[in-house]
Design an enzyme around this catalytic site. Structure first.
Site, PDB file in Angstrom:
ATOM      1  N   ASP A  35      -6.288   3.941  -7.064  1.00  0.00           N
ATOM      2  CA  ASP A  35      -5.268   4.219  -7.908  1.00  0.00           C
ATOM      3  C   ASP A  35      -5.076   3.488  -9.070  1.00  0.00           C
ATOM      4  OD1 ASP A  35      -3.476   6.280  -7.082  1.00  0.00           O
ATOM      5  OD2 ASP A  35      -2.693   5.215  -5.447  1.00  0.00           O
TER       6      ASP A  35
HETATM    7  C1  GLC Z   1      -0.354   0.016  -7.181  1.00  0.00           C
HETATM    8  C2  GLC Z   1      -1.003  -0.579  -6.030  1.00  0.00           C
HETATM    9  C3  GLC Z   1      -2.060   0.556  -5.093  1.00  0.00           C
HETATM   10  C4  GLC Z   1      -1.207   1.809  -4.903  1.00  0.00           C
HETATM   11  C5  GLC Z   1      -0.328   2.030  -6.141  1.00  0.00           C
HETATM   12  C6  GLC Z   1       0.612   3.190  -5.675  1.00  0.00           C
HETATM   13  O1  GLC Z   1      -0.908   0.273  -8.002  1.00  0.00           O
HETATM   14  O2  GLC Z   1      -2.084  -1.571  -6.461  1.00  0.00           O
HETATM   15  O3  GLC Z   1      -2.522   0.150  -4.110  1.00  0.00           O
HETATM   16  O4  GLC Z   1      -1.925   2.761  -4.382  1.00  0.00           O
HETATM   17  O5  GLC Z   1       0.520   1.527  -6.595  1.00  0.00           O
HETATM   18  O6  GLC Z   1       1.408   3.690  -6.664  1.00  0.00           O
HETATM   19  C1  GLC Z   2      -2.954   2.752  -1.700  1.00  0.00           C
HETATM   20  C2  GLC Z   2      -2.423   4.005  -2.023  1.00  0.00           C
HETATM   21  C3  GLC Z   2      -3.773   4.843  -1.895  1.00  0.00           C
HETATM   22  C4  GLC Z   2      -4.993   4.432  -2.838  1.00  0.00           C
HETATM   23  C5  GLC Z   2      -5.007   3.046  -2.481  1.00  0.00           C
HETATM   24  C6  GLC Z   2      -6.268   2.526  -3.384  1.00  0.00           C
HETATM   25  O1  GLC Z   2      -3.215   2.409  -0.481  1.00  0.00           O
HETATM   26  O2  GLC Z   2      -1.603   4.549  -1.040  1.00  0.00           O
HETATM   27  O3  GLC Z   2      -3.589   6.352  -2.120  1.00  0.00           O
HETATM   28  O4  GLC Z   2      -5.934   5.187  -2.286  1.00  0.00           O
HETATM   29  O5  GLC Z   2      -3.932   2.109  -2.593  1.00  0.00           O
HETATM   30  O6  GLC Z   2      -5.760   2.363  -4.665  1.00  0.00           O
END
Ligand code: GLC
Ligand code: GLC
Length: 809
Positions: A484
Site C-alpha cells: 500500500d
Molecule cells: C498505511 C500502512 C499500511 C496500510 C495502509 C492502509 O499505509 O502503512 O500498512 O496497508 O495504511 O490504509
Molecule cells: C496492510 C494492508 C494490506 C497491505 C499491507 C502492505 O497490512 O492491510 O492490504 O497489503 O499492509 O502494505
C-alpha cells in the site's frame, strides 16, 4: 521473558501477571456480535460493524492505555476497593490469571481470600455478551462485599462519538427497568436498535450517568459511588450514559455465588418499536434475558461454544514432536484466521474500527486460511466481495460490512486487487468442489441491473491486468499493489494527503513486477477453471498470456541476482542494484518465486539466495534493503517511515511466508522451517519482553534491523499474515493442500521435525496421513490405503470415507 504459558489441553493462553508488555487481547463472537477484550478486561464490542454499531465506548490513544471495558469493582465492608482484572483500580492482587480461550476469556483475581472470576463470551447464535461473575470466599471468615459493575456506552457511530460533541452531549438516553439499563440513544428517531445491560438478580442500586458514578474529575480507578459504597440511582440525560449495577453479596467461609450479567443488542421492527409513547418495546430483550438468567443456561451455552470450536478445528490436526508447531497449526493460527476473516482490518488494538472496512485484497487473502473452517461463510464472502467489483474488472479497495457497498472515499485503482479474487475463489473451490459458485449471478458495483456470473467476474479480473500494461509489457501498478505504501503516481508534497488515494500525476508508466508475479502464479487457476467449464480455447489463451508474462519478467523484471520491484513514473527501476536505497524487495522475490518464474533456469534459486544474503535477520525477513533514509516524492509512503518500521524495511510477517513457500518449491525445507520459526508467535514466547505483542497470534510487523527497536512487533491480530502463514505451514511445510482433483501431499520441512501425522478432513472424507520424514526435499512416495501411487495427489474419496495415506518424504 514469559508472562504466561500455553495450556494446550484447554486450548488457552494463560497470562499470569496483569503487567504484560502490551495489552494482550482476545476476541469474543464470530457471527454478528463481536467483542475485543484485553487481559485486564478492557476493550469494547459492536454489532456487525465496528464503526456504525459500536456498543461500548473505547478511547484509543488513551492515557493510561487500555482504559474502558467491562469492569467489576469489589468494595469490602472496610472500604477496601479492588478489581479482579487489576484494572482500573490497580489494588495489588494475591493472584491474577487471565485465560484467553477460543471465543472466551476468563479473568480471575484474588485478594484477601476472596476470589472473583469473570467469564466473558458471546454465545453461539446470540447477539449478546455474557459476563458471568463468580465470587468465592476462600477465607475462614464470613465476607460481605458490594459488587459494582460498570460499562460505558458508545453513541453507536464510533466516529461521531469521538468527534461530534456539540450534538453528542445532549442526545444520550436510557430507560431503567428493574435490574436492566437500556441504552436508547437515537432510538427516538431513525434507529430501531438498542442495547441493554442486566443482571439476573435484584440490584441494590444502579447508575446510568457517568458523571454521577465517577465524579466529574475522576477516572475509572476512583469512582465516587464505589468509594461511598452506594449507587446513586442516576438516570442519564445526555452526557455519557453508562450502566452500573450494585449488589450486596454475603458469603460464608467456602461459599460461592455466581451472577450472570448480560450485555445485549436488540433490533425491533419499525412498527413494533414502542410499548407506549417513549417506552421501548422490550419483548425481544426480555426473551434474550430469559435465555441467560441462570448459570446453568450459561454453562450450556459455553459448552456449545467449546464444542463448536473443537468441530471447527478438527479439519486439520497435526501430531508432531514439536509442541510449538502443534499449537500453532492446531489452535492459534486457525483461530487467528477466523478472527481476520470476521474483522478484516477493522477493529483491533491497532485498528480503531472507524478507519477501514473490509479490504478487497485483504478479505480475499483471509479466505485462504479460512475456507476449510466454515466453507459456507467463505462462499458468502466471495459473493459479497465480487459484488463490489466494477464491470471493467477493477474493484473498490474497501467496503463497509454493514452495507456491503464499496467505499467511495477510498475508491479503486489498486491494480493487484482483481487478481486476489481469482485466488480466493480457487481456494474455496479446491476445498469444497463447489464449481457451481461460478454460475452465481453477481452484480458489478452492487447494481442489481448489471450482473454476470462469478466466472465472468474472474475473467474480468484476469483481463484487467492485460488491459493495463505499461511500456515494458508489465502490469501498471495504479495507486499501489500489495504494498500500500509504494505509491508511484502519488507525488505528494502536501501534509495530510492520503498516499493511497491521491494521484497528483497521471501516467501509464509505473509498472509492478509484483503484480506480474501474481499474474503468473494466479493466472493458471483462471485457466484451469476455464478448462473445466469446457472453454478449452480460453484456457489455452490464458496460459499463453501467463507464459508471455513470465517471459516478460525474465526480460524486463530481472536485475541479475534478483527480481526487480517496479518501474517508477519516469521508467526508472525500483528495487535494483542501481538504486541507492531500496535495492532489493521481498515481495517480487516471494511472489515470482512461488510462481516459478525462471525455476529451471536458476532464477528462483538466485533470488532466494539473495533474500537470505540481504534481507534475512534474526527476527525475520525485512521488506527491503537498504532502508530509505530520506523521503522520496516518486515512491510515496514507503519512504515516509523511519528506517526499519512498517513498509520501510520492517519485517512484514505477511510476505515472509511467500519466501517460505518458495523455499519449499526448491526443496529447501530446512531453510523454509527456519524462516517459519523466526516469526511464528509460539516460538517467540520466551522473548515476549522484546516482541511485546501476544505470543499466541501473529503481528503484521516486527521492527527491522535498521530500527531502534529491532524485534519489537506491532499491529497484532488483523493481518494477512494469519492466512498466509497457515497456508505456508499447513500446505507447504507440512505439505497437505487441496487441489482440483485430490489432496496434494508433499511435506518439505527439513530434518528437525521427526515423523508426524496429519488428519485432514476435506469434502466430507477424512485423510489420515502418516509421514516418515526423511527430509527428501519434497520428493515423496505415497501409499494410499496400502497401495503405492505415482505422484503426490491423493484422489478425493467419497464423503464419509476414511483414507489411509502413508508418506515417505
Ligand atoms: C498505511 C500502512 C499500511 C496500510 C495502509 C492502509 O499505509 O502503512 O500498512 O496497508 O495504511 O490504509
Ligand atoms: C496492510 C494492508 C494490506 C497491505 C499491507 C502492505 O497490512 O492491510 O492490504 O497489503 O499492509 O502494505
Amino acid at each position: 521473558m514469559r508472562y504466561g504459558h500455553f495450556d494446550d489441553d484447554r486450548k488457552e493462553y494463560v497470562i499470569t501477571t496483569p503487567k504484560t508488555p502490551y495489552p494482550w487481547i482476545n476476541y469474543l463472537g464470530s457471527e454478528k456480535f463481536f467483542g475485543l477484550i484485553s487481559h485486564q478486561a478492557g476493550g469494547y464490542c459492536f454489532y456487525r460493524d465496528a464503526r456504525l454499531r459500536r456498543i461500548l465506548r473505547f478511547r484509543y490513544n488513551n492515557v493510561p492505555t487500555d482504559a474502558g471495558g467491562r469492569y467489576f469493582y469489589v468494595r469490602e465492608a472496610d472500604g477496601d476497593v479492588w478489581c479482579p482484572s487489576f484494572a482500573p483500580v490497580k489494588s495489588e492482587l494475591d493472584s491474577f490469571e487471565c485465560r484467553h480461550g477460543l471465543g472466551y476469556t476468563r479473568i480471575t483475581g484474588k485478594r484477601r481470600g476472596l476470589s472473583v472470576e469473570l467469564l466473558a463470551f458471546v454465545p453461539p447464535g446470540v447477539d449478546a455478551e455474557v459476563h458471568q461473575v463468580t465470587l468465592k470466599n476462600e477465607s475462614d471468615k464470613p465476607r460481605a462485599v458490594t459488587l459494582f459493575s460498570l460499562l460505558e456506552f458508545c453513541l453507536w457511530n464510533a466516529h461521531e462519538d469521538q468527534t461530534n460533541f456539540q450534538r453528542n452531549l445532549s442526545t444520550g438516553e436510557v430507560e431503567i427497568d428493574g435490574s436492566t439499563i437500556y441504552h436508547k440513544h437515537e432510538y427516538r428517531e431513525r434507529r430501531n436498535h438498542f442495547a441493554f445491560y442486566t443482571v439476573n438478580e435484584k440490584v441494590a442500586g444502579f447508575d446510568s450517568d457517568r458523571e454521577s458514578f465517577l465524579g466529574l474529575y475522576n477516572g475509572f480507578h476512583e469512582p465516587d459511588v464505589v468509594k461511598a459504597g452506594k449507587s446513586r440511582n442516576s438516570v442519564a440525560s445526555g452526557w455519557s450514559p453508562i450502566a452500573s449495577h450494585s449488589l450486596e453479596v454475603k458469603l460464608a467461609p467456602g461459599e460461592s455465588k455466581t451472577l450472570v450479567f448480560l450485555l445485549g443488542y436488540v433490533e425491533n421492527p419499525k412498527e413494533e418499536k414502542w410499548e407506549k409513547p417513549g417506552v421501548i418495546n422490550k419483548k425481544r430483550a426480555k426473551e434474550l434475558m430469559a435465555a441467560f438468567s441462570t448459570p446453568a443456561q450459561v454453562d450450556a451455552a459455553f459448552e456449545k461454544l467449546r464444542s463448536q470450536w473443537s468441530g471447527l478445528l478438527s479439519s486439520y490436526k497435526l501430531t508432531s514432536s514439536d509442541e510449538k508447531l502443534n499449537r500453532m497449526v492446531n489452535v492459534w493460527n486457525p483461530y487467528q484466521c477466523m478472527v481476520t476473516f470476521n474483522m478484516s482490518r477493522s477493529a483491533s488494538y491497532f485498528e480503531s474500527g472507524i478507519g477501514r472496512g473490509m479490504g478487497f485484497r485483504d478479505s480475499n487473502q483471509d479466505l485462504l486460511g479460512f475456507v476449510h473452517l466454515v466453507p459456507e461463510r467463505a462462499r458468502e464472502r466471495i459473493i459479497d466481495i465480487a459484488s463490489t467489483q466494477f464491470a471493467d474488472g477493477s474493484a473498490y479497495h474497501q467496503y463497509q460490512p454493514l452495507t456491503k457497498r464499496g467505499n467511495n472515499d477510498v475508491g479503486s485503482g489498486f491494480n493487484d486487487d482483481p487478481l486476489w479474487l481469482i485466488l480466493g475463489t480457487a481456494a474455496y473451490i479446491k476445498e469444497t468442489g463447489d464449481f457451481g459458485i461460478l454460475d452465481e449471478q453477481v452484480p458489478f458495483d452492487n447494481d442489481e441491473n448489471n450482473k454476470a456470473s462469478l466466472f465472468e467476474h474472474l475473467k474480468r479480473s484476469f483481463y484487467h491486468v492485460m488491459e493495463n500494461l505499461g511500456p515494458h509489457g508489465l502490469p501498471l501498478i495504479g495507486r499501489a499493489d500489495w504494498n500500500d505504501c509504494l505509491n508511484l503516481n502519488c507525488f505528494s508534497e502536501t501534509p495530510d494527503e492520503s498516499y493511497q488515494t491521491t494521484g497528483n500525476r497521471v501516467g501509464r508508466t509505473a509498472e509492478s513486477i509484483f503484480i506480474a508475479g501474481m499474474f503468473v502464479h494466479i493466472g493458471p487457476e483462471y485457466a484451469a477453471l476455464a478448462e473445466r467449464r469446457g472453454l478449452g480455447d480460453e484456457a489455452k489463451k490464458a496460459r499463453e498470456l501467463v507464459k508471455q508474462m513470465s517471459d516478460t519478467v525474465l526480460q524486463h523484471g530481472w536485475d541479475g541476482e534478483w527480481y526487480l520491484r517496479a518501474y517508477d513514473f519516469f521508467g526508472k527501476k525500483v528495487g535494483s542494484k542501481e538504486c541507492e536505497d531500496g535495492q532489493i524487495f521481498i515481495e517480487p522475490q516471494g511472489y515470482c518465486s512461488m510462481a516459478g518464474i525462471g525455476l529451471e533456469s536458476g532464477h528462483v534459486k538466485k533470488a532466494l539466495d539473495s533474500v537470505k544474503a540481504r534481507l534475512d535477520t534474526k527476527y525475520g525477513i525485512v521488506l527491503q534493503q537498504p532502508a530509505y533514509k530520506e523521503y522520496h516524492l516518486e515512491l510515496g509512503e514507503i519512504s515516509s517511515y523511519p528506517p526499519g518500521y512498517k513498509e520501510n524495511a520492517g519485517i512484514f510477517c505477511h510476505n515472509n511466508p511467500w519466501v517460505i513457500i518458495a523455499e519449499t518449491l526448491l526443496g529447501r525445507g530446512e531453510q523454509a522451517f527456519e524462516y517459519y520459526k523466526k516469526i511464528a508467535p509460539a516460538y517467540l514466547e520466551e522473548i515476549s519482553d522484546v516482541h511485546r505483542t501476544e505470543p499466541y497470534v501473529y503481528s503484521q510487523m516486527i521492527a527491522g534491523k535498521d530500527a531502534v527497536r529491532h524485534g519489537e512487533a506491532k499491529n497484532s491480530w488483523l493481518t494477512g499474515t494469519a492466512a498466509w502463514n497457515f497456508v505456508a505451514v499447513s500446505q507447504h511445510l507440512l505439505g497437505v493442500k487441496p487441489e482440483w482433483d485430490g489432496l496434494s501431499v508433499r511435506p518439505c520441512i527439513g530434518k528437525d521435525i521427526a515423523d508426524f501425522t496429519i488428519e485432514r478432513r476435506c469434502r466430507g472424507a477424512t485423510y489420515k496421513i502418516r509421514v516418515k520424514n526423511l527430509s527428501r526435499g519434497g520428493n515423496v512416495s505415497l501409499k494410499v490405503n496400502g497401495k503405492p501411487i505415482a505422484g503426490n495427489i491423493v484422489p478425493y474419496a467419497p464423503a464419509g470415507s476414511t483414507v489411509d495415506v502413508e508418506c515417505e518424504a
